[in-house]
Design a protein around this motif. Structure first.
Motif, PDB file in Angstrom:
ATOM      1  N   THR A  59      89.591 120.559  69.725  1.00 23.50           N
ATOM      2  CA  THR A  59      88.759 119.375  69.897  1.00 23.50           C
ATOM      3  C   THR A  59      88.652 118.569  68.615  1.00 23.50           C
ATOM      4  OG1 THR A  59      87.438 120.433  71.611  1.00 23.50           O
ATOM      5  CG2 THR A  59      86.425 118.590  70.460  1.00 23.50           C
ATOM      6  N   CYS A  60      88.939 117.266  68.712  1.00 27.28           N
ATOM      7  CA  CYS A  60      88.796 116.400  67.547  1.00 27.28           C
ATOM      8  C   CYS A  60      88.731 114.944  67.983  1.00 27.28           C
ATOM      9  CB  CYS A  60      89.953 116.585  66.571  1.00 27.28           C
ATOM     10  SG  CYS A  60      89.758 115.633  65.036  1.00 27.28           S
ATOM     11  N   LEU A  61      87.777 114.213  67.448  1.00 26.01           N
ATOM     12  CA  LEU A  61      87.691 112.763  67.608  1.00 26.01           C
ATOM     13  C   LEU A  61      87.721 112.148  66.219  1.00 26.01           C
ATOM     14  CD1 LEU A  61      87.273 110.276  69.426  1.00 26.01           C
ATOM     15  CD2 LEU A  61      84.800 110.632  69.188  1.00 26.01           C
ATOM     16  N   TYR A  62      88.746 111.343  65.974  1.00 21.17           N
ATOM     17  CA  TYR A  62      88.987 110.766  64.642  1.00 21.17           C
ATOM     18  C   TYR A  62      89.097 109.260  64.802  1.00 21.17           C
ATOM     19  CZ  TYR A  62      91.297 110.124  60.074  1.00 21.17           C
ATOM     20  OH  TYR A  62      91.637 109.733  58.798  1.00 21.17           O
ATOM     21  N   LEU A  63      88.195 108.507  64.153  1.00 16.58           N
ATOM     22  CA  LEU A  63      88.158 107.060  64.328  1.00 16.58           C
ATOM     23  C   LEU A  63      88.066 106.340  62.993  1.00 16.58           C
ATOM     24  CD1 LEU A  63      85.564 106.852  67.261  1.00 16.58           C
ATOM     25  CD2 LEU A  63      88.063 106.811  67.454  1.00 16.58           C
ATOM     26  N   ASN A  64      88.978 105.406  62.782  1.00 17.70           N
ATOM     27  CA  ASN A  64      88.951 104.543  61.602  1.00 17.70           C
ATOM     28  C   ASN A  64      88.752 105.326  60.302  1.00 17.70           C
ATOM     29  OD1 ASN A  64      89.160 101.678  62.621  1.00 17.70           O
ATOM     30  ND2 ASN A  64      87.471 102.424  63.898  1.00 17.70           N
ATOM     31  N   GLY A  65      89.565 106.366  60.150  1.00 19.50           N
ATOM     32  CA  GLY A  65      89.567 107.142  58.918  1.00 19.50           C
ATOM     33  C   GLY A  65      88.455 108.158  58.803  1.00 19.50           C
ATOM     34  N   GLU A  66      87.689 108.361  59.866  1.00 14.91           N
ATOM     35  CA  GLU A  66      86.549 109.280  59.823  1.00 14.91           C
ATOM     36  C   GLU A  66      86.655 110.324  60.925  1.00 14.91           C
ATOM     37  OE1 GLU A  66      81.660 109.160  60.235  1.00 14.91           O
ATOM     38  OE2 GLU A  66      82.822 107.316  60.311  1.00 14.91           O
TER      39      GLU A  66
ATOM     40  N   GLY B 185      86.335 120.541  66.294  1.00 18.92           N
ATOM     41  CA  GLY B 185      86.021 121.920  66.626  1.00 18.92           C
ATOM     42  C   GLY B 185      86.681 122.905  65.679  1.00 18.92           C
ATOM     43  N   PHE B 186      87.654 122.406  64.908  1.00 16.94           N
ATOM     44  CA  PHE B 186      88.323 123.239  63.910  1.00 16.94           C
ATOM     45  C   PHE B 186      87.621 122.982  62.593  1.00 16.94           C
ATOM     46  CE2 PHE B 186      91.920 124.205  60.975  1.00 16.94           C
ATOM     47  CZ  PHE B 186      92.139 125.509  61.380  1.00 16.94           C
ATOM     48  N   ARG B 187      86.690 123.843  62.245  1.00 13.37           N
ATOM     49  CA  ARG B 187      85.700 123.509  61.229  1.00 13.37           C
ATOM     50  C   ARG B 187      86.236 123.488  59.803  1.00 13.37           C
ATOM     51  NH1 ARG B 187      80.781 123.319  62.879  1.00 13.37           N
ATOM     52  NH2 ARG B 187      79.943 123.893  60.858  1.00 13.37           N
ATOM     53  N   LEU B 188      87.417 124.010  59.591  1.00 15.41           N
ATOM     54  CA  LEU B 188      87.924 124.035  58.214  1.00 15.41           C
ATOM     55  C   LEU B 188      88.610 122.742  57.828  1.00 15.41           C
ATOM     56  CD1 LEU B 188      89.425 127.637  58.061  1.00 15.41           C
ATOM     57  CD2 LEU B 188      87.164 126.855  57.394  1.00 15.41           C
ATOM     58  N   ASP B 189      88.868 121.857  58.783  1.00 12.22           N
ATOM     59  CA  ASP B 189      89.647 120.663  58.475  1.00 12.22           C
ATOM     60  C   ASP B 189      89.392 119.595  59.528  1.00 12.22           C
ATOM     61  OD1 ASP B 189      91.458 119.263  56.852  1.00 12.22           O
ATOM     62  OD2 ASP B 189      92.672 121.052  56.583  1.00 12.22           O
ATOM     63  N   CYS B 190      90.149 118.493  59.453  1.00 14.93           N
ATOM     64  CA  CYS B 190      89.992 117.404  60.409  1.00 14.93           C
ATOM     65  C   CYS B 190      90.354 117.838  61.815  1.00 14.93           C
ATOM     66  CB  CYS B 190      90.867 116.227  59.986  1.00 14.93           C
ATOM     67  SG  CYS B 190      90.927 114.916  61.190  1.00 14.93           S
ATOM     68  N   SER B 191      91.369 118.635  61.963  1.00 12.04           N
ATOM     69  CA  SER B 191      91.749 119.151  63.281  1.00 12.04           C
ATOM     70  C   SER B 191      92.728 120.295  63.086  1.00 12.04           C
ATOM     71  CB  SER B 191      92.393 118.055  64.138  1.00 12.04           C
ATOM     72  OG  SER B 191      93.733 117.825  63.752  1.00 12.04           O
TER      73      SER B 191
ATOM     74  N   TYR C  26     101.616 107.020  62.555  1.00 10.18           N
ATOM     75  CA  TYR C  26     101.749 105.892  63.479  1.00 10.18           C
ATOM     76  C   TYR C  26     100.956 104.657  63.044  1.00 10.18           C
ATOM     77  CZ  TYR C  26     104.033 108.776  67.075  1.00 10.18           C
ATOM     78  OH  TYR C  26     104.921 109.566  67.788  1.00 10.18           O
ATOM     79  N   ASN C  27     100.279 104.753  61.901  1.00 12.61           N
ATOM     80  CA  ASN C  27      99.390 103.671  61.467  1.00 12.61           C
ATOM     81  C   ASN C  27      98.358 103.375  62.551  1.00 12.61           C
ATOM     82  OD1 ASN C  27      98.384 101.707  59.680  1.00 12.61           O
ATOM     83  ND2 ASN C  27      99.575 100.083  60.688  1.00 12.61           N
ATOM     84  N   ALA C  28      97.795 104.424  63.133  1.00  7.80           N
ATOM     85  CA  ALA C  28      96.847 104.290  64.234  1.00  7.80           C
ATOM     86  C   ALA C  28      95.422 104.128  63.703  1.00  7.80           C
ATOM     87  CB  ALA C  28      96.915 105.512  65.140  1.00  7.80           C
ATOM     88  N   ALA C  29      94.585 103.488  64.515  1.00  7.95           N
ATOM     89  CA  ALA C  29      93.189 103.293  64.138  1.00  7.95           C
ATOM     90  C   ALA C  29      92.341 104.524  64.419  1.00  7.95           C
ATOM     91  CB  ALA C  29      92.617 102.098  64.894  1.00  7.95           C
ATOM     92  N   GLY C  30      92.884 105.463  65.158  1.00 11.53           N
ATOM     93  CA  GLY C  30      92.148 106.678  65.473  1.00 11.53           C
ATOM     94  C   GLY C  30      92.846 107.451  66.564  1.00 11.53           C
ATOM     95  N   GLY C  31      92.187 108.496  67.016  1.00 10.22           N
ATOM     96  CA  GLY C  31      92.798 109.290  68.076  1.00 10.22           C
ATOM     97  C   GLY C  31      91.969 110.509  68.423  1.00 10.22           C
ATOM     98  N   MET C  32      92.441 111.230  69.431  1.00  6.67           N
ATOM     99  CA  MET C  32      91.804 112.474  69.840  1.00  6.67           C
ATOM    100  C   MET C  32      92.879 113.438  70.317  1.00  6.67           C
ATOM    101  SD  MET C  32      90.113 111.267  73.486  1.00  6.67           S
ATOM    102  CE  MET C  32      89.039 112.700  73.528  1.00  6.67           C
ATOM    103  N   ASN C  33      92.557 114.721  70.307  1.00  2.00           N
ATOM    104  CA  ASN C  33      93.516 115.738  70.728  1.00  2.00           C
ATOM    105  C   ASN C  33      93.854 115.552  72.200  1.00  2.00           C
ATOM    106  OD1 ASN C  33      90.630 116.785  70.905  1.00  2.00           O
ATOM    107  ND2 ASN C  33      91.703 118.148  72.308  1.00  2.00           N
ATOM    108  N   GLY C  34      94.972 116.133  72.625  1.00  2.00           N
ATOM    109  CA  GLY C  34      95.432 115.875  73.974  1.00  2.00           C
ATOM    110  C   GLY C  34      95.655 117.106  74.824  1.00  2.00           C
ATOM    111  N   GLY C  35      96.907 117.336  75.220  1.00  2.00           N
ATOM    112  CA  GLY C  35      97.237 118.372  76.188  1.00  2.00           C
ATOM    113  C   GLY C  35      97.401 119.745  75.576  1.00  2.00           C
ATOM    114  N   GLY C  36      97.776 120.684  76.457  1.00  2.00           N
ATOM    115  CA  GLY C  36      97.932 122.059  76.024  1.00  2.00           C
ATOM    116  C   GLY C  36      99.204 122.285  75.230  1.00  2.00           C
TER     117      GLY C  36
ATOM    118  N   ARG D  48      98.008 117.492  62.028  1.00  2.00           N
ATOM    119  CA  ARG D  48      96.604 117.212  62.252  1.00  2.00           C
ATOM    120  C   ARG D  48      96.436 115.784  62.781  1.00  2.00           C
ATOM    121  NH1 ARG D  48      93.539 118.571  56.788  1.00  2.00           N
ATOM    122  NH2 ARG D  48      94.312 116.464  56.461  1.00  2.00           N
ATOM    123  N   ILE D  49      95.288 115.519  63.391  1.00  2.00           N
ATOM    124  CA  ILE D  49      95.034 114.190  63.935  1.00  2.00           C
ATOM    125  C   ILE D  49      95.117 113.118  62.857  1.00  2.00           C
ATOM    126  CG2 ILE D  49      93.241 112.697  64.906  1.00  2.00           C
ATOM    127  CD1 ILE D  49      94.309 114.343  67.047  1.00  2.00           C
ATOM    128  N   ASP D  50      94.538 113.357  61.681  1.00  2.00           N
ATOM    129  CA  ASP D  50      94.576 112.335  60.631  1.00  2.00           C
ATOM    130  C   ASP D  50      96.006 112.069  60.176  1.00  2.00           C
ATOM    131  OD1 ASP D  50      94.694 114.884  59.541  1.00  2.00           O
ATOM    132  OD2 ASP D  50      93.470 114.402  57.787  1.00  2.00           O
TER     133      ASP D  50
END
Length: 404
Positions: free
Chosen positions: A373-380, A385-391, A221-231, A213-215
């Motif tokens: 589809t998912c946009l995840y920023l700073n822990g939020e 688009g995957f409604r049961l979870d973060c992504s 990676y200790n990332a500040a956020g992210g979004m889904n990518g390719g196929g 999952r994105i989170d």
């Protein structure tokens, strides 16, 4: 205007309130109260139909379809990529209202129509209420003609605006903006520093390997956020999310080869050594010359060198969407449009392009949308688009490094 949208408006105009459109032609000066009395019922019928559409579209395949299967309209509606709400146990439409009746000219008026749409999910019997709102535009050819519905635009979602304002009050490195399309709402996130954007991946790729999952990718990676990518390989929508399609380059290391002839991997999307977003079709022997530091692949370019890309024969019209772009100053544009919901049917590729150009994109591309589809920023989780979870579980993502 897409063929799908033209036919959908025609459906609303002809099927929902045919009697309202067939009234006596008005030749006197346009009176708002008279318009409200004659067209309020129609406007409320339209907004109710739009809210129901996300729930009912799969019934097009069943015996309950109110549409003639031999028409072009049916073929266009059949391409609508919805279905989540087809699994609801029950639903109710309440608080139908109209406001802001506005006479634009002798031949045009607008009105806002809203309702509350409550559904009960079949899988756990929990309920959720959506506030649906649309601005309807009615026009007539001249003052002796009858009024007809000509345009529909989603109203800005108050909860989206509040979420963006709250996020922006706590963070200053990424700015969040609510956006709207004709039938949907969503967010644009703007990252000032493109050097912070890179590709993160799961440890190993494979069809039998589960993605992350994105989170979880952000935590890895200790990332500040992210979004889904390719196929990625996703047979029947039930793939494990562990095998990406096409090119994958992560932090300077190429992990998968480019497959330019693959339908879901023909467009290269990534950042070069100068932090410039590269978008386009390339041959395999051209990849090395692009000097990409982080990249992946999917299926449609939206903007190239400041010009809109015309994408024809797109299989899906309105759905949940994700896109990535960059403006002339290097800012990264991360766009998500909510879809398959009563208050937001989604967006077309053309609408993604329009929004990207409004934000000044010089290059932009469509990313894997739908439930990915998912946009995840700073822990939020801003939206998923995957409604049961973060992504969903996915193999790759565009991630954002923390501020140095």
């Amino acid at each position: 205007m897409t063929i799908f949208r033209k036919w959908m408006l025609l459906l609303l105009a002809l099927c929902l309130a045919l009697s309202a459109f067939g009234g006596v032609a008005e030749t006197a000066a346009v009176d708002v109260d008279a318009l409200r009395e004659q067209y309020e019922e129609n406007a409320l019928s339209v907004v109710q139909a739009l809210a129901n559409y996300a729930c009912d579209n799969l019934n097009l395949y069943g015996n309950k379809s109110p549409f003639n299967r031999k028409t072009e309209l049916f073929e266009q509606l059949r391409k609508f990529d919805g279905g989540w709400f087809s699994k609801t146990r029950s639903r109710a439409v309440d608080n139908l209202k109209t406001d802001k009746w506005e006479v634009v000219s002798d031949t045009e008026f607008t009105v806002n129509a809203t309702c509350d749409f409550t559904i009960v999910y079949a899988y756990n019997r929990s309920s959720e209420t959506f506030h649906c709102g649309w601005k309807l535009t009615y026009r007539r050819a001249d003052v002796s003609s009858a009024w007809a519905l000509q345009d529909v635009n989603a109203l800005p979602n108050e909860s989206d605006a509040l979420k963006a304002a709250l996020y922006n009050s706590k963070h200053d490195d990424i700015t969040l903006y609510p956006v709207t399309t004709h039938f949907g709402t969503g967010y644009m996130a703007v990252l000032e520093d493109p050097s912070r954007m890179y590709v993160g991946t799961i440890p190993k790729f494979g069809a039998k390997i589960a993605g992350m999952r994105i989170d979880d990718l952000c935590a890895k990676y200790n990332a500040a956020g992210g979004m889904n990518g390719g196929g990625f390989e996703d047979a029947g929508g039930a793939g494990k999310g562990g095998k990406p399609f096409g090119l994958v380059i992560s932090q300077g290391t190429q992990l998968r080869q480019h497959t330019p002839n693959g339908e879901a991997s023909s467009i290269v999307i990534g950042f070069d050594e100068n932090d410039k977003l590269i978008v386009g079709k390339y041959k395999s022997n051209e990849i090395e010359g692009l000097k990409l530091r982080d990249a992946m692949a999917f299926n449609y370019a939206l903007v190239q060198d400041g010009a809109a890309v015309q994408n024809k024969n797109v299989k899906v019209a309105y759905t949940t969407r994700t896109a990535l772009g960059q403006d002339a100053d290097g800012r990264v544009l991360m766009l998500v449009i909510k879809g398959r919901e009563p208050d937001s049917l989604g967006a077309t590729l053309d609408e993604l392009t329009e929004i990207m150009l409004q934000f000044g994109a010089v290059n932009a591309a469509n990313l894997d949308g739908g439930t990915s589809t998912c946009l995840y920023l700073n822990g939020e989780s801003i939206y998923s688009g995957f409604r049961l979870d973060c992504s969903r579980s996915i193999p790759t993502a565009f991630l954002i490094a923390p501020v140095k």
